[in-house]
Motif scaffolding. Structure first.
Motif, short mmCIF file in Angstrom:
data_model
loop_
_atom_site.label_atom_id
_atom_site.label_comp_id
_atom_site.label_asym_id
_atom_site.label_seq_id
_atom_site.Cartn_x
_atom_site.Cartn_y
_atom_site.Cartn_z
N LEU A 92 -6.18 -3.45 -4.14
CA LEU A 92 -4.94 -4.02 -4.65
C LEU A 92 -3.79 -3.57 -3.77
O LEU A 92 -3.58 -2.38 -3.58
CB LEU A 92 -4.69 -3.56 -6.09
CG LEU A 92 -3.31 -3.89 -6.69
CD1 LEU A 92 -3.11 -5.40 -6.82
CD2 LEU A 92 -3.14 -3.20 -8.04
N ALA A 93 -3.04 -4.54 -3.24
CA ALA A 93 -1.83 -4.25 -2.47
C ALA A 93 -0.64 -4.73 -3.29
O ALA A 93 -0.44 -5.94 -3.45
CB ALA A 93 -1.87 -4.95 -1.12
N ASP A 94 0.12 -3.78 -3.83
CA ASP A 94 1.25 -4.11 -4.69
C ASP A 94 2.25 -2.96 -4.65
O ASP A 94 1.87 -1.81 -4.82
CB ASP A 94 0.76 -4.34 -6.12
CG ASP A 94 1.79 -5.03 -7.00
OD1 ASP A 94 3.00 -4.75 -6.86
OD2 ASP A 94 1.37 -5.83 -7.85
N ASP A 95 3.51 -3.28 -4.42
CA ASP A 95 4.53 -2.23 -4.32
C ASP A 95 5.02 -1.74 -5.67
O ASP A 95 5.65 -0.69 -5.75
CB ASP A 95 5.72 -2.72 -3.49
CG ASP A 95 6.45 -3.88 -4.15
OD1 ASP A 95 5.77 -4.84 -4.57
OD2 ASP A 95 7.68 -3.83 -4.23
N ASP A 96 4.73 -2.44 -6.75
CA ASP A 96 5.22 -2.07 -8.08
C ASP A 96 4.24 -1.12 -8.77
O ASP A 96 3.12 -1.51 -9.10
CB ASP A 96 5.43 -3.33 -8.92
CG ASP A 96 6.11 -3.04 -10.23
OD1 ASP A 96 5.57 -2.25 -11.03
OD2 ASP A 96 7.19 -3.63 -10.48
N GLU A 97 4.69 0.13 -8.98
CA GLU A 97 3.81 1.14 -9.57
C GLU A 97 3.34 0.75 -10.97
O GLU A 97 2.17 0.95 -11.32
CB GLU A 97 4.53 2.49 -9.63
CG GLU A 97 3.64 3.60 -10.14
CD GLU A 97 4.31 4.96 -10.12
OE1 GLU A 97 3.66 5.92 -10.57
OE2 GLU A 97 5.45 5.07 -9.66
N ILE B 110 2.73 -10.91 -3.02
CA ILE B 110 3.51 -11.57 -1.97
C ILE B 110 4.74 -10.75 -1.59
O ILE B 110 4.98 -10.50 -0.42
CB ILE B 110 3.97 -12.98 -2.42
CG1 ILE B 110 2.78 -13.92 -2.54
CG2 ILE B 110 4.97 -13.55 -1.42
CD1 ILE B 110 3.15 -15.30 -3.05
N ASN B 111 5.51 -10.35 -2.58
CA ASN B 111 6.79 -9.69 -2.33
C ASN B 111 6.64 -8.18 -2.27
O ASN B 111 6.63 -7.51 -3.30
CB ASN B 111 7.81 -10.09 -3.41
CG ASN B 111 8.05 -11.57 -3.43
OD1 ASN B 111 8.31 -12.17 -2.39
ND2 ASN B 111 7.96 -12.18 -4.58
N MET B 112 6.50 -7.67 -1.05
CA MET B 112 6.38 -6.24 -0.82
C MET B 112 7.29 -5.85 0.34
O MET B 112 7.56 -6.66 1.21
CB MET B 112 4.94 -5.86 -0.47
CG MET B 112 3.93 -6.10 -1.57
SD MET B 112 2.28 -5.51 -1.13
CE MET B 112 1.81 -6.64 0.16
N GLY C 76 3.16 -10.04 1.61
CA GLY C 76 1.78 -10.49 1.45
C GLY C 76 1.41 -11.67 2.33
O GLY C 76 0.28 -11.76 2.81
N MET C 77 2.33 -12.58 2.57
CA MET C 77 2.04 -13.74 3.42
C MET C 77 1.77 -13.31 4.86
O MET C 77 0.84 -13.81 5.49
CB MET C 77 3.18 -14.75 3.38
CG MET C 77 3.35 -15.43 2.05
SD MET C 77 1.93 -16.45 1.58
CE MET C 77 2.63 -17.22 0.12
N GLU D 244 1.67 -22.47 0.32
CA GLU D 244 1.69 -21.66 1.55
C GLU D 244 0.55 -20.65 1.56
O GLU D 244 -0.13 -20.50 2.57
CB GLU D 244 3.03 -20.93 1.68
CG GLU D 244 3.13 -20.10 2.94
CD GLU D 244 4.45 -19.36 3.08
OE1 GLU D 244 4.60 -18.65 4.09
OE2 GLU D 244 5.34 -19.47 2.20
N ALA D 245 0.31 -20.01 0.43
CA ALA D 245 -0.76 -19.01 0.35
C ALA D 245 -2.13 -19.66 0.60
O ALA D 245 -2.95 -19.13 1.36
CB ALA D 245 -0.75 -18.32 -1.00
#
Length: 148
Positions: A10-15, A62-64, A69-70, A101-102
């Motif tokens: 999992l790649a996500d900036d939100d803890e 996407i938003n990191m 993510g794109m 786009e993804a």
């Protein structure tokens, strides 16, 4: 192909989102190894290590910061070693533009992050089950595209 433990990244900036995701995976009682990274730079650094087991399924926000993510998706699809990874975009965005786009850049699944825990568990179970079928049946992963 014999699978021992299912590998999820999992790649996500939100803890909070990472903890929500981890709790949902734990409640599914799926034997898996969950690795988390905080942004696209950490993701690519992790994936480029030669001695790791590549994930069976990557959930990619996407938003990191640092690398979104794109951009990470483009780099993964351009890398010979990584290009066949199953990638689920996992985003709060429900924009048709983002979904298109993804998928054009090579995502296999587009998942809108649910706010409801039970809904998240159902979505994760469905994505993992579908991906597992592709890993165990020898089907062509290029056809593994779905929007949940």
């Amino acid at each position: 192909m014999q699978l021992d433990t299912y590998q999820i990244l999992l790649a996500d900036d939100d803890e909070i989102d990472r903890l929500f995701f981890k709790d949902a995976i734990n409640e599914l009682k799926i034997e898996c190894n969950l690795i988390t990274v905080n942004d696209g730079v950490q993701l690519m650094n992790y994936l480029k290590q030669k001695d790791i087991t590549l994930p069976h399924l990557l959930f990619l926000d996407i938003n990191m910061p640092r690398k979104n993510g794109m951009k990470a998706l483009e780099e993964i699809r351009a890398d010979e070693r990584l290009k066949d990874l199953s990638i689920a975009i996992y985003s709060t965005s429900s924009s048709k533009k983002d979904v298109e786009e993804a998928l054009l850049k090579g995502a296999n699944i587009y998942i809108n992050k649910p706010n409801d825990f039970e809904h998240l568990k159902k979505i994760l179970f469905k994505a993992i089950k579908l991906n597992w079928q592709y890993h165990t049946s020898g089907l062509n992963k290029e056809n593994f595209i779905l929007s949940i």
